[in-house]
Design an enzyme around this catalytic site. Structure first.
Site, mmCIF file in Angstrom:
data_model
loop_
_atom_site.group_PDB
_atom_site.id
_atom_site.type_symbol
_atom_site.label_atom_id
_atom_site.label_comp_id
_atom_site.label_asym_id
_atom_site.label_seq_id
_atom_site.Cartn_x
_atom_site.Cartn_y
_atom_site.Cartn_z
ATOM 1 N N ASP A 1 -10.796 9.996 9.561
ATOM 2 C CA ASP A 1 -10.446 9.598 8.203
ATOM 3 C C ASP A 1 -11.047 8.229 7.900
ATOM 4 O O ASP A 1 -10.366 7.302 7.471
ATOM 5 C CB ASP A 1 -8.921 9.588 8.037
ATOM 6 C CG ASP A 1 -8.508 9.692 6.575
ATOM 7 O OD1 ASP A 1 -9.394 9.966 5.717
ATOM 8 O OD2 ASP A 1 -7.317 9.481 6.286
ATOM 9 N N GLY B 1 0.835 -1.200 0.000
ATOM 10 C CA GLY B 1 0.000 0.000 0.000
ATOM 11 C C GLY B 1 0.865 1.243 0.000
ATOM 12 O O GLY B 1 2.010 1.219 0.469
#
Ligand SMILES: *[C@@H]1O[C@H](CO)[C@@H](O)[C@H](O)[C@H]1NC(C)=O
Ligand SMILES: *[C@@H]1O[C@H](CO)[C@@H](O)[C@H](O)[C@H]1NC(C)=O
Ligand SMILES: *[C@@H]1O[C@H](CO)[C@@H](O)[C@H](O)[C@H]1NC(C)=O
Ligand SMILES: *[C@@H]1O[C@H](CO)[C@@H](O)[C@H](O)[C@H]1NC(C)=O
Ligand SMILES: *[C@@H]1O[C@H](CO)[C@@H](O)[C@H](O)[C@H]1NC(C)=O
Ligand SMILES: *[C@@H]1O[C@H](CO)[C@@H](O)[C@H](O)[C@H]1NC(C)=O
Ligand SMILES: *[C@@H]1O[C@H](CO)[C@@H](O)[C@H](O)[C@H]1NC(C)=O
Ligand SMILES: *[C@@H]1O[C@H](CO)[C@@H](O)[C@H](O)[C@H]1NC(C)=O
Ligand SMILES: *[C@@H]1O[C@H](CO)[C@@H](O)[C@H](O)[C@H]1NC(C)=O
Ligand SMILES: *[C@@H]1O[C@H](CO)[C@@H](O)[C@H](O)[C@H]1NC(C)=O
Ligand SMILES: *[C@@H]1O[C@H](CO)[C@@H](O)[C@H](O)[C@H]1NC(C)=O
Length: 788
Positions: free
Chosen positions: A607, A487
């Site tokens: 988030d 990622g």
């Protein structure tokens, strides 16, 4: 058809009874029916109804003396019987709330069948005493109600149900309770209660005389326990006291002195529930469950942490009596209410292990339990058919409704949010019964996954965690091999690594020069050091050598939720509807914990998005990335003022406008996640026509028009009911104003419900035809127009 969502707070629940104005004092009235003599039974004076001067009768009826009843005490030896509708009208000293108790014993005749109302509130209909006694396996019974008397009179009307039958009563009690149940009076104006069960868990029967002037009876609980051996008895009569002066009337201290805790076999881990099962009246009533707790053995928190389930759904998590009540020996109670489906006539209360607690801390305790039925539409009576459900389960009549809310009525500092979620679901197929138990993963699978890929995490769960040397990290990631990158983000790159000979980990390495990185790195370490939850990604350790900023997490082998929606990374299979629901439930649980369980004002994630929800090898969802997280507002404040941060497409517009952050900003983002999960399209897609670019706006428009089905990811199969429930909560999360959005706890409830609906649908078998039919209906309803 949807009812609205609402919520309210309860600070204190009970008024102090002892402090009421003396001139308002009213005495209890005890009436022995069908006699003119006064009897004294354990200190209570029962005045014969022929002689009492504070009641009038509209018709004298007949007085009878029952030889059968006489065997069961003086109250049951006489009765007054009526062959026509008649009123017992009591004049009471003050208007207020009363316990109204009606005593019925066996008569020597069987043709009594009648109704009873109290100031026109229906208490009983088609009541057959012989039948009720037979079902209770008893020789006499007391029906207890909590009724608000607003005038100075209480008219008890007894009405024979047929011309051939008669009505009777053996004794009547009116006991003032002041605002004992003020909670309900305030929030459910004029809704009366019927006491269904009142148990002294783990202890003996406590008669009316032992109940400090309220004359309640507390029964032992054994006959309601599914497996009595699951709960061992705990007793401690030393230094038990009320957690607050406000609680003194909730139950006598004797109730708190005995309890049941989970039996310790010392062989097996405590992987079971203590379960109590009650027969309740079908008919879609709302029930209030009041649980009485008092820690009798431990001097610290975390010694008994458990979950509470009511009718197979989570009512409370991480319940720690010691900390909630404010110490050992503190008597405390917790209220929980739930509307039971029309067709269902049982109520289950279960206390079981908390999966996220350590094995040693997994235990549960319960000292007392009460179940009340709440009146609806001026009625408290059980539906007349003997087996209740018969007449109600006929197709075409049932409109399913579900109301769930938790109430904490307590003296402790818990200013607690009470969530009421009401939703009526009306489907074309009425036969679906929502009895599905939420699918919980068994403890063994949790352990299997923990000891497999993420083994080291369990041992190292003390947060702040292990401090790694940079050499260890280099070795773990083959010197930051690009092939191991799983990622990348604003912060830096994430590598798959391996530590301790075979333990897979995720290694997140910040860009060396990132200033933002430093702050977020620190926030993340700080947050994760405080947090530990099954649905939050666990941090194993960190490395800060040589100005590196590296975090080491448990490895989540199924990647991000987003990846599994779009079939992205690794090209694995996409999630089916059940897996999607379970992932959403897991993430909601994690966020709910962040918001409520972590410190004073909780924590706001800031988030929330599908790339920050990760799935482990068992597809258990965990919330990740706390770099932007903030401590929530304390009790004295409503929000945190802060610069706007977050991810485009998920950002709460109200937060953006006002720059004021609350937990509800996470709820908004989570709503976007929900729509992303069901539609499997990017939250922002600039390649689409203008009005479709933003997923949140677009999906809400469809949902409002009932056309969500038209935009669902075609690869999943889900029932209309489940989808509707899901869409409804997703839309509510996206309300413009934060205060109109549900809490995460409420979202969790809806999602669990959506899962249950889905499972019921799957069990019903012929899903496919159903979906097709629904699609046609949707298409027809939209008539080609729709909202593109
Ligand atoms: C009430 O008392 C009177 C005598 O005082 C008696 O004659 C009568 O039978 C009594 N009635 C009942 C219902 O017991
Ligand atoms: C009701 O009447 C009885 C007997 O007349 C009396 O003892 C009692 O105090 C009265 N109760 C109230 C609340 O007025
Ligand atoms: C009811 O009882 C009274 C008194 O026993 C009697 O006179 C009357 O006829 C009865 N009424 C009916 C409808 O049975
Ligand atoms: C009984 O009292 C209620 C309430 O005051 C009244 O509506 C009803 O008509 C009365 N019934 C009889 C039979 O007097
Ligand atoms: C009433 O019913 C019970 C059981 O249903 C029976 O045992 C009893 O004999 C009946 N009594 C009369 C008087 O019919
Ligand atoms: C009441 O119930 C008993 C026992 O179930 C039954 O024998 C009796 O017939 C019933 N009475 C009426 C009036 O329905
Ligand atoms: C009914 O109660 C009696 C005495 O309390 C008990 O012996 C009997 O087993 C009970 N019957 C049932 C069916 O529970
Ligand atoms: C009962 O409570 C008292 C006071 O808190 C404590 O000292 C005692 O150890 C307890 N007894 C047991 C068996 O836990
Ligand atoms: C306890 O009961 C709940 C609700 O019925 C259920 O989901 C859970 O699996 C049970 N736990 C255990 C350990 O049996
Ligand atoms: C008890 O109730 C009163 C009145 O409602 C309230 O003001 C007070 O804060 C409560 N006390 C506690 C400890 O909850
Ligand atoms: C709860 O689960 C049990 C089995 O675990 C089941 O028998 C019962 O019907 C369920 N209750 C409800 C209300 O769904």
């Amino acid at each position: 058809m949807e009812k609205l969502l609402f919520m309210f707070c309860v600070g204190s629940v009970f008024l102090l009874i002892g402090s009421s104005d003396p001139q308002l004092d009213s005495k209890p009235i005890f009436i022995n029916c069908g006699t003119n003599s006064t009897t004294t039974i354990s200190g209570r004076q029962w005045v014969g109804d022929s002689a009492a001067d504070n009641l009038t009768l509209t018709s004298p009826g007949l007085t009878i003396t029952s030889s059968t009843g006489a065997d069961h005490g003086p109250l049951y030896s006489t009765a007054r019987i009526f062959n026509t509708t008649s009123n017992y009208t009591f004049s009471v000293a003050v208007s207020g709330t009363y316990f109204v108790r009606l005593h019925f014993g066996a008569l020597d005749v069987n043709n009594s069948i009648f109704g009873v109302t109290a100031n026109n509130l229906r208490l009983l209909s088609q009541f057959n005493v012989s039948d009720a006694l037979a079902r209770a396996n008893a020789t006499s019974l007391v029906k207890e109600y909590v009724i608000r008397v607003t005038s100075r009179a209480l008219a008890l009307e007894l009405a024979p149900s047929t011309t051939a039958s008669f009505a009777f009563v053996n004794a009547i009690e009116l006991v003032p309770v002041d605002d004992e149940f003020g909670l309900f009076a305030a929030n459910y104006v004029d809704r009366a209660l019927e006491t269904m069960f009142r148990l002294n868990v783990g202890g003996p029967r406590i008669g009316p005389g032992g109940d400090g002037g309220l004359f309640r009876g507390w029964e032992p609980d054994d006959r309601y326990m599914l497996i009595a051996d699951a709960g061992s008895l705990v007793t401690n009569t030393s230094r038990v006291e009320y957690a607050s002066a406000n609680d003194t009337r909730a139950a006598p201290l004797k109730v708190y002195e005995t309890a049941r805790a989970m039996s310790d076999t010392e062989v097996l881990e405590k992987r079971f529930n203590m379960s109590w099962k009650f027969d309740v009246d079908p008919g879609g009533f709302e029930y209030l469950v009041r649980l009485h707790f008092c820690e009798l053995a431990f001097d610290r928190t975390d010694q008994r942490v458990f979950r509470i389930f009511v009718n197979n759904r989570t009512a409370a998590e991480e319940f720690d009596v010691f900390s909630r009540a404010g110490g050992k020996g503190k008597a405390y109670h917790f209220d929980y209410a739930d509307t039971i489906e029309t067709q269902i006539d049982t109520l289950w209360v279960q206390l079981g292990p908390e999966l996220s607690a350590s094995a040693a801390g997994t235990d549960a305790i319960l000292n007392g339990l009460e179940v009340f039925k709440l009146g609806k539409n001026g009625n408290l009576a059980r539906p007349s058919s003997r087996f209740g459900s018969g007449s109600n389960s006929s197709p075409g009549r049932a409109s399913k409704s579900l109301v769930l809310y938790g109430v904490i009525a307590s003296a402790t500092a818990f200013a607690v949010v009470v969530v009421v979620v009401a939703g009526a679901v009306r489907g074309r197929r009425k036969r679906m019964v929502v009895a599905a138990s939420a699918k919980w993963r068994s403890l063994s699978t949790v352990e299997a996954s923990a000891s497999g890929a993420q083994g080291a995490c369990t041992g190292n769960r003390t947060m702040g965690g292990r401090r790694f040397a940079i050499s260890e990290i280099r070795q773990a990631t083959r010197n930051f091999d690009e092939a191991l990158v799983i990622g990348t983000g604003g912060f830096g790159k994430v590598y798959k690594g391996e530590i301790d000979e075979g333990v897979a980990v995720a290694v997140k390495r910040a860009h060396p020069q990132s200033q933002q990185g430093v702050a977020e790195f620190e926030t993340e370490i700080e947050m994760l050091s405080k947090l530990r939850h099954r649905h939050l990604v666990a941090m194993i350790g960190y490395c800060d050598e040589q100005s590196e900023m590296i975090l080491v997490y448990e490895y989540m082998s199924n990647g991000t939720l987003r990846g599994r929606l779009f079939g992205g990374l690794g090209g694995g299979p996409v999630l089916d509807w059940k897996q999607r629901l379970e992932a959403c439930i897991g993430a909601a649980r994690g966020l709910h914990y962040l918001h409520t369980g972590a410190g004073d004002g909780g924590i706001i994630h800031r988030d929330v998005k599908t790339t920050n929800i990760l799935l482990d090898s068992e597809f258990v969802a965990k919330v990740a990335d706390f770099g932007l997280s903030k401590a929530g507002p304390g009790w004295d404040r409503t929000h945190v003022s802060t610069a706007v941060k977050g991810s485009f497409g998920y950002l709460d517009p109200e937060y953006f406008r006002l720059q004021q952050l609350t937990q509800k900003s996470d709820v908004y983002s989570f709503g976007v996640v929900l729509f992303e999960v069901v539609c499997a399209r990017p939250v922002i897609d600039p390649s689409l026509p203008k009005d479709q670019v933003n997923l949140a706006e677009w999906a809400v428009r469809w949902e409002r028009q009932g056309g969500l089905r038209a935009i669902v990811d075609l690869r999943i199969e889900c029932s209309n009911e489940s989808l509707r429930k899901f869409g409804e909560i997703a839309r509510k999360c996206l309300a413009d104003e934060g205060r109109n959005r549900p809490t995460m706890g409420e979202v969790l409830w809806h999602l669990e419900y959506a899962l249950q609906l889905h499972e019921a649908y799957v069990r019903s078998g012929d899903g496919e035809a159903f979906v097709k039919a629904e699609e046609e209906v949707v298409a027809a309803a939209l008539g080609g127009g729709g909202c593109s």
